[in-house]
Design a protein around this motif. Structure first.
Motif, short mmCIF file in Angstrom:
data_model
loop_
_atom_site.label_atom_id
_atom_site.label_comp_id
_atom_site.label_asym_id
_atom_site.label_seq_id
_atom_site.Cartn_x
_atom_site.Cartn_y
_atom_site.Cartn_z
N GLU A 96 49.45 5.95 -86.07
CA GLU A 96 48.70 7.05 -85.46
C GLU A 96 47.51 6.41 -84.75
O GLU A 96 46.58 5.94 -85.39
N ASN A 97 47.55 6.41 -83.41
CA ASN A 97 46.69 5.51 -82.67
C ASN A 97 45.27 6.02 -82.40
O ASN A 97 44.48 5.32 -81.79
N THR A 98 44.92 7.22 -82.87
CA THR A 98 43.50 7.56 -82.83
C THR A 98 42.75 6.85 -83.95
O THR A 98 41.53 6.69 -83.87
N HIS A 99 43.48 6.46 -85.00
CA HIS A 99 42.91 5.78 -86.16
C HIS A 99 41.77 6.58 -86.78
O HIS A 99 40.81 6.00 -87.30
N LYS A 100 41.91 7.89 -86.75
CA LYS A 100 40.89 8.76 -87.36
C LYS A 100 41.29 9.25 -88.75
O LYS A 100 40.54 9.97 -89.40
N GLY A 101 42.50 8.91 -89.17
CA GLY A 101 42.97 9.38 -90.47
C GLY A 101 44.07 8.49 -90.99
O GLY A 101 43.90 7.27 -91.08
N LEU A 102 45.22 9.08 -91.29
CA LEU A 102 46.33 8.38 -91.89
C LEU A 102 47.48 8.22 -90.90
O LEU A 102 47.46 8.78 -89.81
N SER A 103 48.48 7.43 -91.28
CA SER A 103 49.67 7.31 -90.47
C SER A 103 50.54 8.56 -90.63
O SER A 103 50.21 9.47 -91.38
N LEU A 104 51.67 8.58 -89.92
CA LEU A 104 52.52 9.77 -89.89
C LEU A 104 53.93 9.44 -90.37
O LEU A 104 54.39 8.31 -90.26
N LYS A 105 54.61 10.48 -90.87
CA LYS A 105 55.99 10.34 -91.30
C LYS A 105 56.77 11.58 -90.91
O LYS A 105 56.20 12.68 -90.81
#
Length: 391
Positions: free
Chosen positions: A252-261
């Motif tokens: 997740e390329n905003t890098h404001k939280g977690l990755s996605l699934k």
């Protein structure tokens, strides 16, 4: 193989509650709690595990490798680019499971050096049982050139020939980040693209295509993940232990939280709405293997908020249920230490017949004037379980 009932010593109901709190809070306290919960096994200073595949120099940056293991269980091919997201050209082969490597650049088509950005290597088997090695890249000539050129070998890497680009419909930031075989023998490839050719800055979306002839032709690309306020990219798709489901992890390329699934139970025809991964799986460019006991080892560039290893090359260890339910997992491994954090971690990950994991990436390996190198490291979960006190 059935998945074993691994546990990390805390009730699963508590795990689920804590993960829910992280998703809701998305703040320092919640992330700090997750960081404290998940142990880290540090292998990064153990040089005996490590092999330099291609050394950087003061005037040479080696970047973004991918690997493929041949059916013999010992031959590994590795491809990468020169400079960050630069031109393809280098290739190496190991005949001993990644302990030693020989360069193959001189035997490749001359035009391959004009293929741009993060070459990715796969072995696809067609309907007649013929296996071919393919190396796709993002574009031909420049980042705005014809999308997805490739080179191909029909003799497991002894000889190669250049293949035409897939065409304008396949414009991308990177070529296929992962390819998985479907139950009908076809292959599903996933990649990401932005609003134009080259880098996507305003929008990113995950796209898929299917090949039914072993890689020569692909179906019309179709968007399968676009998330408001987020930038999903670099999809890694793999199959559940029972074979019934596909899972896709995404940077997740905003890098404001977690990755996605997201998940598919119909061989990629439809996908669930993307949701957050667990904290411990938050990173860039996931790639992994399923070990013989049913657990997953997934390597990536660590981007988890408040992680003690953020920006370094790490691996997460856990079960498929951990992934699916956004549970923490068992532990993480610091695989390699980069002397330029955040610019590393595009990996190839292979599982040898003896259950050894070979993880290969690029990083600034030395604390001197030399630029990035391609480096592999090796380990078994038996070794890391003992250090993490996993029974």
């Amino acid at each position: 193989m059935a998945e074993r009932g691994w546990r990390s010593g805390v009730a699963l109901g508590i795990f689920s509650l804590a993960v829910g709190c992280v998703a809701a809070e998305e703040g320092p306290v919640a992330y700090g709690r997750e960081a404290a919960r998940l142990p880290v096994v540090d292998l990064s200073q153990e040089g005996a595990r490590q092999t330099v595949v291609a050394a950087g120099a003061t005037n040479l940056y080696q970047g973004h490798p991918t690997t493929v293991l041949l059916p013999d269980g010992r031959t590994i091919f590795c491809v990468w680019c020169v400079n960050h997201g630069g031109a393809a050209g280098p290739m190496a082969r190991s005949g001993d499971g990644g302990r030693t490597w020989e360069r193959l650049d001189g035997g490749l088509p001359a035009g391959y050096r004009t293929h741009q950005n993060c070459p990715s290597i796969y072995r696809l088997v067609d309907g007649r049982g013929l296996g071919r090695l393919w190396v796709w890249s993002a574009a031909l000539g420049t980042r705005q050139g014809a999308p997805m050129p490739s080179i191909m070998s029909e003799d497991d890497g002894q000889t190669w020939r250049e293949m035409p680009p897939l065409g304008e419909a396949f414009y991308c930031v990177m070529t296929f980040s992962s390819v998985v075989r479907l139950k009908d023998g076809t292959y599903l490839g996933l990649y990401h693209r932005g609003e134009t050719k080259g880098e996507g800055r305003k929008t990113l979306e995950v796209v898929q295509s299917v090949t039914a002839d072993g890689g020569f032709t692909w179906s019309a690309p179709r968007v399968v993940a676009a998330v408001a306020g987020k930038l999903p990219c670099e999809p890694y798709v793999f199959r559940s232990p029972d074979g019934a489901e596909l899972c896709c992890l995404m940077r997740e390329n905003t890098h404001k939280g977690l990755s996605l699934k997201m998940f598919s139970r119909d061989e990629g025809r439809t996908w669930s709405v993307p949701t957050d991964t667990a904290w411990g799986l938050t990173g860039d460019r996931h790639m992994g293997v399923r070990t013989q006991d049913g657990r997953y080892v997934i390597a990536f560039r660590d981007q988890a908020p408040q992680s003690s290893t953020k920006g370094h090359f790490v691996a997460w260890v856990g079960t498929y249920d951990d992934i699916r339910q956004a549970l923490p997992g068992q532990y993480r491994i610091k695989l390699l230490h980069g002397y330029k954090t955040g610019d590393l971690g595009y990996p190839g990950v292979e599982l040898l017949p003896d259950d050894t994991v070979v993880a290969t990436t690029y990083l600034k390996y030395w604390a001197d004037g030399r630029q990035h190198s391609v480096v592999s490291t090796r380990f078994t979960l038996k070794e890391t379980d003992a250090r993490a006190n996993v029974r």
